[in-house]
Enzyme design. Structure first.
Site, mmCIF file in Angstrom:
data_model
loop_
_atom_site.group_PDB
_atom_site.id
_atom_site.type_symbol
_atom_site.label_atom_id
_atom_site.label_comp_id
_atom_site.label_asym_id
_atom_site.label_seq_id
_atom_site.Cartn_x
_atom_site.Cartn_y
_atom_site.Cartn_z
ATOM 1 N N SER A 1 0.846 -1.191 0.000
ATOM 2 C CA SER A 1 0.000 0.000 0.000
ATOM 3 C C SER A 1 0.883 1.244 0.000
ATOM 4 O O SER A 1 1.887 1.303 0.699
ATOM 5 C CB SER A 1 -0.933 -0.003 1.219
ATOM 6 O OG SER A 1 -0.205 -0.122 2.427
ATOM 7 N N MET A 2 0.470 2.239 -0.803
ATOM 8 C CA MET A 2 1.298 3.426 -1.000
ATOM 9 C C MET A 2 0.515 4.716 -0.774
ATOM 10 O O MET A 2 0.800 5.746 -1.385
ATOM 11 C CB MET A 2 1.911 3.399 -2.405
ATOM 12 C CG MET A 2 2.775 2.172 -2.664
ATOM 13 S SD MET A 2 3.530 2.127 -4.314
ATOM 14 C CE MET A 2 2.081 1.895 -5.340
ATOM 15 N N GLY A 3 -0.500 4.665 0.084
ATOM 16 C CA GLY A 3 -1.260 5.858 0.416
ATOM 17 C C GLY A 3 -1.971 6.433 -0.792
ATOM 18 O O GLY A 3 -2.623 5.726 -1.554
ATOM 19 N N GLY B 1 -5.332 0.746 6.319
ATOM 20 C CA GLY B 1 -4.487 -0.419 6.062
ATOM 21 C C GLY B 1 -5.071 -1.691 6.640
ATOM 22 O O GLY B 1 -5.003 -2.763 6.013
ATOM 23 N N ASP B 2 -5.671 -1.600 7.834
ATOM 24 C CA ASP B 2 -6.282 -2.778 8.448
ATOM 25 C C ASP B 2 -7.539 -3.198 7.685
ATOM 26 O O ASP B 2 -7.810 -4.388 7.529
ATOM 27 C CB ASP B 2 -6.614 -2.486 9.910
ATOM 28 C CG ASP B 2 -5.382 -2.121 10.719
ATOM 29 O OD1 ASP B 2 -4.299 -2.647 10.420
ATOM 30 O OD2 ASP B 2 -5.500 -1.298 11.647
ATOM 31 N N GLY C 1 -1.774 4.863 -4.341
ATOM 32 C CA GLY C 1 -2.424 3.625 -4.703
ATOM 33 C C GLY C 1 -1.809 2.410 -4.040
ATOM 34 O O GLY C 1 -1.195 2.492 -2.975
#
Length: 312
Positions: free
Chosen positions: A222-224, A253-254, A227
């Site tokens: 994950s890259m905020g 993220g969870d 994307g």
């Protein structure tokens, strides 16, 4: 049942401001306190998405009753083992104006010698009931970095696949057990590999290296706002962020891990696996504070999530 592990639960205190001035006085426009910890969050999100999920938690003796009541209130079965002390407190400062979260997270009080061994024994009693094991988050002082590897190895011996969301030594040790899927964010992967991943190509190559070296079936990075990418032996897929009115970033993220678990249980192909994870992450962004994605938000976002295969 999906079984999640939380070795360092916390109390999340989220305060929202309309602009955060470092070193100045800031007016809090909204505030809330929620039970947290990455494994707990994943279990709550899964239950809200209609899945059977339960928690294994290393709780704290001063707050054990509160923790179990809070989880029961959210319909999440829990088995806990107390260690001395109280829950750590994580302060989350969300700047509404700029959509930025600043976090001040406590490490957690040290646990006595032998705590990890007792927790592993408790987990061994619950693992035969699980279809999937989720290991995520930090551990308090006194818990060795090998704990996730040991849990994943015990799960593998029973034919239970593992999803791992960790960083640093916890991630690198856990990789030795060959988890089915790992989901670091970019900062965590950079820390773990001690390497800058400034471009999408560099990120994909790093993920591909983990797949080849450790036999991981899927790496979801994950890259905020940039994307997320999913890499397997079959290829790499990218999902760009969808523009939505962000109400809170904590828990995205969870929620993504919960969405990925949905896809794994359904046997979804890689592009659909990524779409499910991204839809759940975006669904969490629609909610304030540390609230997690539910079925309504997931169904709203799923049709909007773009996924395409990369030629990198």
């Amino acid at each position: 049942m999906i079984l999640t592990v939380t070795l360092n639960p916390c109390m999340d205190h989220t305060a929202e401001t309309d602009g955060l001035e470092i070193g100045g006085t800031n007016r809090v426009v909204s505030s809330r306190r929620d039970l947290g910890g990455k494994g707990i969050n994943v279990a709550v999100a899964l239950r809200q998405l209609g899945q059977d999920a339960a928690c294994l938690v290393l709780s704290r003796s001063e707050d054990e009753d509160f923790l179990e009541r809070a989880l029961r209130g959210q319909g999440v079965p829990c088995r806990s083992m107390p260690a001395p002390g109280r829950l750590r407190v994580n302060l989350k400062l969300f700047d509404r104006r700029n959509g930025v979260m600043t976090e001040c997270n406590e490490t957690g009080a040290p646990v006595p010698e032998g705590t990890a061994e007792r927790f592993l024994a408790m987990a061994a009693e619950e693992l035969p009931k699980a279809r999937l094991l989720v290991l995520s988050g930090s551990v308090p002082p006194g818990i060795p970095a090998s704990v996730y590897r040991e849990l994943a190895e015990r799960a593998a011996a029973l034919g239970v696949p593992t999803v791992l969301d960790a960083s640093g030594p916890l991630l690198m040790e856990g990789l030795q057990a060959g988890p089915l899927l790992i989901k670091p964010n970019r900062a965590e992967l950079q820390e773990s590999l001690e390497s800058e991943l400034s471009t999408l190509e560099e990120a994909v190559q790093a993920c591909r290296g983990l797949v080849e070296q450790y036999g991981v079936a899927y790496v979801c990075l994950s890259m905020g706002k940039e994307g997320a990418v999913l890499v397997s032996r079959e290829g790499a897929w990218f999902s760009e962020s969808v523009f939505i009115p962000v109400q809170g970033v904590q828990g995205a993220g969870d929620s993504m891990v919960a969405g990925l678990c949905l896809g794994l249980l359904e046997g979804a192909p890689p592009e659909e696996l990524l779409r499910r994870g991204a839809a759940a992450a975006h669904g969490s962004l629609l909610l304030p504070g540390t609230l997690l994605c539910g079925k309504k938000e997931y169904q709203q976002m799923y049709p909007q999530i773009p996924v395409h295969r990369l030629s990198l």
